[in-house]
Design a protein around this motif. Structure first.
Motif, short mmCIF file in Angstrom:
data_model
loop_
_atom_site.label_atom_id
_atom_site.label_comp_id
_atom_site.label_asym_id
_atom_site.label_seq_id
_atom_site.Cartn_x
_atom_site.Cartn_y
_atom_site.Cartn_z
N ILE A 138 0.82 -1.21 0.00
CA ILE A 138 0.00 0.00 0.00
C ILE A 138 0.86 1.26 0.00
N GLY A 139 1.89 1.31 0.83
CA GLY A 139 2.75 2.49 0.84
C GLY A 139 3.39 2.74 -0.52
N LEU A 140 3.94 1.69 -1.11
CA LEU A 140 4.56 1.82 -2.42
C LEU A 140 3.54 2.16 -3.50
N ALA A 141 2.35 1.56 -3.42
CA ALA A 141 1.31 1.86 -4.40
C ALA A 141 0.92 3.33 -4.36
N LEU A 142 0.80 3.88 -3.16
CA LEU A 142 0.46 5.30 -3.02
C LEU A 142 1.58 6.19 -3.57
N CYS A 143 2.83 5.82 -3.30
CA CYS A 143 3.97 6.60 -3.81
C CYS A 143 4.00 6.61 -5.33
N ILE A 144 3.76 5.44 -5.93
CA ILE A 144 3.79 5.33 -7.39
C ILE A 144 2.62 6.08 -8.01
N THR A 145 1.46 6.05 -7.36
CA THR A 145 0.31 6.80 -7.86
C THR A 145 0.56 8.29 -7.80
N GLY A 193 10.77 -7.06 -17.74
CA GLY A 193 10.72 -6.55 -16.37
C GLY A 193 9.55 -5.62 -16.15
N ASP A 194 9.28 -4.75 -17.12
CA ASP A 194 8.15 -3.82 -17.01
C ASP A 194 6.82 -4.58 -16.93
N ILE A 195 6.70 -5.63 -17.73
CA ILE A 195 5.45 -6.43 -17.72
C ILE A 195 5.27 -7.11 -16.37
N LEU A 196 6.33 -7.74 -15.87
CA LEU A 196 6.25 -8.40 -14.56
C LEU A 196 5.96 -7.40 -13.44
N ALA A 197 6.63 -6.26 -13.49
CA ALA A 197 6.41 -5.24 -12.47
C ALA A 197 4.97 -4.74 -12.48
N GLY A 198 4.37 -4.71 -13.67
CA GLY A 198 3.00 -4.25 -13.79
C GLY A 198 1.98 -5.15 -13.12
N LEU A 199 2.37 -6.40 -12.84
CA LEU A 199 1.47 -7.31 -12.14
C LEU A 199 1.32 -6.97 -10.66
N THR A 200 2.32 -6.29 -10.12
CA THR A 200 2.45 -6.19 -8.67
C THR A 200 1.26 -5.54 -7.98
N LEU A 201 0.99 -4.29 -8.31
CA LEU A 201 0.00 -3.54 -7.54
C LEU A 201 -1.42 -4.07 -7.71
N MET A 238 4.36 6.42 3.16
CA MET A 238 4.90 5.14 3.64
C MET A 238 4.55 4.90 5.10
N PHE A 239 4.69 5.94 5.93
CA PHE A 239 4.45 5.75 7.36
C PHE A 239 2.97 5.90 7.74
N ALA A 240 2.16 6.43 6.82
CA ALA A 240 0.72 6.52 7.08
C ALA A 240 -0.04 5.31 6.56
N SER A 241 0.65 4.41 5.86
CA SER A 241 -0.01 3.22 5.33
C SER A 241 -0.42 2.30 6.49
N PRO A 242 -1.42 1.45 6.27
CA PRO A 242 -1.93 0.61 7.36
C PRO A 242 -0.95 -0.46 7.78
#
Length: 313
Positions: free
Chosen positions: A114-121, A196-204, A262-266
């Motif tokens: 969640i923290g990383l997803a918010l940063c990337i968004t 790598g870009d395709i695999l990374a796109g699966l993550t979030l 990052m620190f506000a994520s659940p």
């Protein structure tokens, strides 16, 4: 201005919230099950998320060495959050099993998903590299501090084993390899970059849907003082302290927002696994994870809105 700012804030948090909600919906409809969640979580943790971290660092158009202050502050913030939570737990007089569960569930953020997803968004390119740096240094500290607090009263903890498990974490390995590649500066073949870009796109998508599908709340969750207090610490007290300290320390822009997100994520889902493995109060931990995940949509949105309103980014 206020409406535009609110819409800008929602553009960061809503995609994450909607994917988690989709996971809840699909699980309720029976279109995904626990087996899917378990398999997809392994795929994310062992393959796609490490690839995402590797790609973010290798392809970043910036000097990582410029962000040493961010790395140092992140370590201090994680340690400070832990100490503050321990003080609150001591004052609360929790029993041993619940004491460890309370501390871990209150201070340990879901950095990798969640923290990383918010940063990337918020910052599609810069957010990934800044999030990766915070994750790289804080995750090992989280793991070791969690083992320490959950092992109170236990004499058979192998610290060498825990350190080995921490350092062989796929995320840490991927980030270390990426750092080596950055130093060596080899020419990466386009086919590897594209794969790598395709695999990374699966993550979030996979990770956030899996989080939604795995959410469970016991009926008495809102009646539990320890659960509500842990969630309040996780979503309100600790992020507020970190953000104020970061502003006082001179952080602004993307770095400040990365620290806030990052620190506000659940609470991290890994907290449940560790609590269960170490005979701590896993039910308490699961309730905090679920309630903090549900509540973070409101608290994270508020934090982003206030930071933007004040003009710090």
């Amino acid at each position: 201005m206020y409406i535009d700012l609110l819409l800008q804030t929602f553009s960061i948090t809503l995609p994450v919230i909607l994917l988690v909600a989709l996971g809840v919906f699909l699980k309720a409809r029976g279109q995904i099950d626990d087996a899917f969640v378990a398999t997809s979580s392994k795929l994310v943790f062992n393959v796609s998320l490490p690839v995402l971290m590797f790609m973010a660092i290798v392809t970043a158009d910036m000097q990582v060495s410029e962000y040493i202050p961010l790395v140092g502050f992140s370590l201090g913030a994680a340690l400070g959050a832990f100490v503050l939570t321990v003080v609150v737990a001591r004052l609360g007089g929790f029993a041993d099993a619940q004491y460890g569960a309370f501390v871990q569930s209150a201070f340990r953020s879901n950095l990798g998903i969640i923290g990383l997803a918010l940063c990337i968004t918020a910052y599609p390119e810069q957010g990934a590299i800044l999030g990766a740096l915070v994750l790289a240094v804080v995750t090992p500290l989280y793991n070791l501090l969690s083992v320490w607090v959950l092992s109170s009263g236990q004499d058979d903890i192998s610290w060498s084993k825990q350190l080995r498990l921490t350092m062989t974490n796929p995320l840490i390995v991927a980030i270390a390899l990426a750092a080596l590649v950055r130093v060596a500066s080899p020419e990466m073949p386009n086919v590897l970059l594209s794969t790598g870009d395709i695999l990374a796109g699966l993550t979030l998508p996979l990770a956030l849907i899996g989080i939604g599908a795995s959410l469970t709340l016991s009926r008495s969750v809102l009646m539990s003082t320890s659960v509500v207090l842990a969630v309040f610490m996780k979503l309100v007290v600790l992020p507020s302290v970190v953000v104020v300290a970061a502003v006082w320390g001179g952080f602004r822009g993307a770095e400040l927002m990365t620290l806030a997100l990052m620190f506000a994520s659940p609470t991290a889902a890994a907290a449940f696994v560790m609590a269960k493995a170490m005979n701590s109060d896993s039910r308490h931990t699961a309730d905090v994870i679920a309630l903090s995940t549900l509540g973070s949509g409101l608290t994270v949105t508020t934090i982003i809105y206030v930071i933007n309103l004040i003009g710090l980014v």
